[in-house]
Motif scaffolding. Structure first.
Motif, mmCIF file in Angstrom:
data_model
loop_
_atom_site.group_PDB
_atom_site.id
_atom_site.type_symbol
_atom_site.label_atom_id
_atom_site.label_comp_id
_atom_site.label_asym_id
_atom_site.label_seq_id
_atom_site.Cartn_x
_atom_site.Cartn_y
_atom_site.Cartn_z
ATOM 1 N N GLU A 75 0.884 -1.216 -0.003
ATOM 2 C CA GLU A 75 0.063 -0.009 -0.115
ATOM 3 C C GLU A 75 0.831 1.377 -0.101
ATOM 4 O O GLU A 75 0.412 2.305 -0.447
ATOM 5 N N ASN A 77 2.612 4.222 -0.837
ATOM 6 C CA ASN A 77 2.718 4.977 -2.212
ATOM 7 C C ASN A 77 2.235 6.425 -1.769
ATOM 8 O O ASN A 77 0.953 6.612 -1.289
ATOM 9 N N ASP A 79 1.409 8.556 -3.390
ATOM 10 C CA ASP A 79 0.166 9.155 -4.200
ATOM 11 C C ASP A 79 -1.025 8.636 -4.030
ATOM 12 O O ASP A 79 -2.121 8.796 -4.533
ATOM 13 N N ASN A 80 -1.334 7.535 -2.918
ATOM 14 C CA ASN A 80 -2.667 6.920 -2.817
ATOM 15 C C ASN A 80 -3.464 7.257 -1.509
ATOM 16 O O ASN A 80 -4.275 6.624 -1.013
ATOM 17 N N SER A 164 -6.425 2.825 -4.859
ATOM 18 C CA SER A 164 -6.194 3.771 -6.055
ATOM 19 C C SER A 164 -5.375 4.936 -5.927
ATOM 20 O O SER A 164 -5.648 5.544 -4.854
ATOM 21 N N ARG A 165 -4.764 5.292 -6.995
ATOM 22 C CA ARG A 165 -3.980 6.580 -6.774
ATOM 23 C C ARG A 165 -4.676 7.793 -7.317
ATOM 24 O O ARG A 165 -4.110 8.828 -7.308
ATOM 25 N N THR A 166 -5.849 7.415 -8.061
ATOM 26 C CA THR A 166 -6.417 8.425 -8.820
ATOM 27 C C THR A 166 -7.637 9.007 -8.013
ATOM 28 O O THR A 166 -8.338 9.822 -8.559
#
Ligand SMILES: [Zn+2]
Length: 315
Positions: A75, A77, A79-80, A164-166
């Motif tokens: 997990e 990251n 960005d997330n 998700s990163r987005t």
């Protein structure tokens, strides 16, 4: 209502996420309880620094178990919205004003009994605890925590999910199945008949106060059809002239409530669904009970009727 936190502003934009700072508040949950700091009647939260230094009585630095390490590695990251600091993973929730809120899903065991000012309390304290923006943060964070805890694995293929990163979603690492937070639409209905409104009491619940007709939308129906169906099922009445009042996020049951006033259409004889309701009766404005809380849509709609301020049907 619980979401009316002005002049504070709730911002749930996923893109706002940012790395935790020492003074940022942290919300942790276990079985209907939230970890917080009590200052008399006021609630406050532990801060990121409390989990890193042990100032609040918790552990400073305890190694996570192997399976937790594995999941956190997947997990991690920037960005997330999942941030690993020390041995803990801080998860971005939302912001109120400029303050970002975080959650920790996997706490070291020593936090079971945190000591000092930190306590585990029922999330139901949100009904009376203040300030209201913190009470709102407690139940909103709980809905997100419950959603994460129910989606470690994909319901379609059984593989592990990752954030998700987005957007605020989990994606299956194998089949790419995407799961969004659970929000169930439901209605609250005030059926009016001249100077009276239909009040109910639920069967088989501790909750003993008067309520309004309520129920979840079914697959394939409009929210207006939900109103007609629920009123017919629970009290056997036809209604007309639906007037939307307001909506309310109700995190205890992952619900988005939509409140409607409407008029009785035809026969006023109530046929009670005894499996759902213990009481269903017409009450005049002058007989209405006092407002019982300032957090629920049901309570506000009953109060609007009592005061003669409900939206009326156009002639
Ligand atoms: Zn899958």
């Amino acid at each position: 209502m619980i979401q009316d936190i002005a002049p504070h502003r709730y911002d749930n934009a996923f893109a706002l996420r940012r790395r935790p700072e020492p003074e940022d508040p942290v919300l942790c949950y276990r079985d209907g309880e939230v970890l917080l700091v009590r200052k008399g009647e006021e609630i406050d939260f532990l801060r990121v620094r409390d989990f890193l230094t042990g100032d609040a009585g918790g552990p400073a630095d305890i190694a996570p178990q192997d399976e937790q390490t594995e999941r956190r590695a997947e997990e991690q990251n920037d960005d997330n919205g999942f941030y690993n600091i020390g041995n803990l993973t801080f998860i971005y929730l939302f912001s109120i004003d400029k303050t970002p809120y975080y959650s920790i899903d996997v706490l070291p065991e020593a936090w079971e009994n945190p000591g000092k000012d930190a306590v585990w309390e029922s999330v139901r304290l949100f009904r009376s605890a203040r300030p209201i923006d913190r009470a709102f943060a407690v139940i909103t964070g709980m809905q997100l925590a419950r959603w994460r805890q129910e989606h470690h694995f994909c319901g379609k293929c059984g593989s592990r999910m990752r954030p998700s990163r987005t957007e605020r979603a989990f994606i299956c690492t194998s089949c790419k199945n995407t799961v969004y937070p659970k929000i169930c639409p439901a209605v609250i209905v005030a059926v009016t008949h001249g100077d009276s409104v239909l009040l109910t009491k639920y069967a088989g619940r501790d909750y003993a106060n008067y309520a309004l007709i309520a129920g979840f939308a079914e697959v394939g129906e409009t929210i207006e059809e939900t109103v007609h169906r629920e009123v017919m099922e629970e009290v056997g009445l036809r209604v007309k002239n639906l007037r939307f009042y307001k909506s309310q996020p109700w995190s205890l049951s992952d619900t988005l409530l939509m409140g409607f006033f409407c008029d009785l259409d035809g026969d006023e004889t109530i046929t009670l669904d005894a499996t759902e309701l213990a009481v269903g009766e017409w009450k005049r404005r002058s007989e209405m009970p006092d407002r019982r809380d300032d957090v629920s849509l049901t309570s506000e709609m009953m109060e609007q009727f009592r005061l003669g301020k409900e939206p009326v049907s156009q002639p």
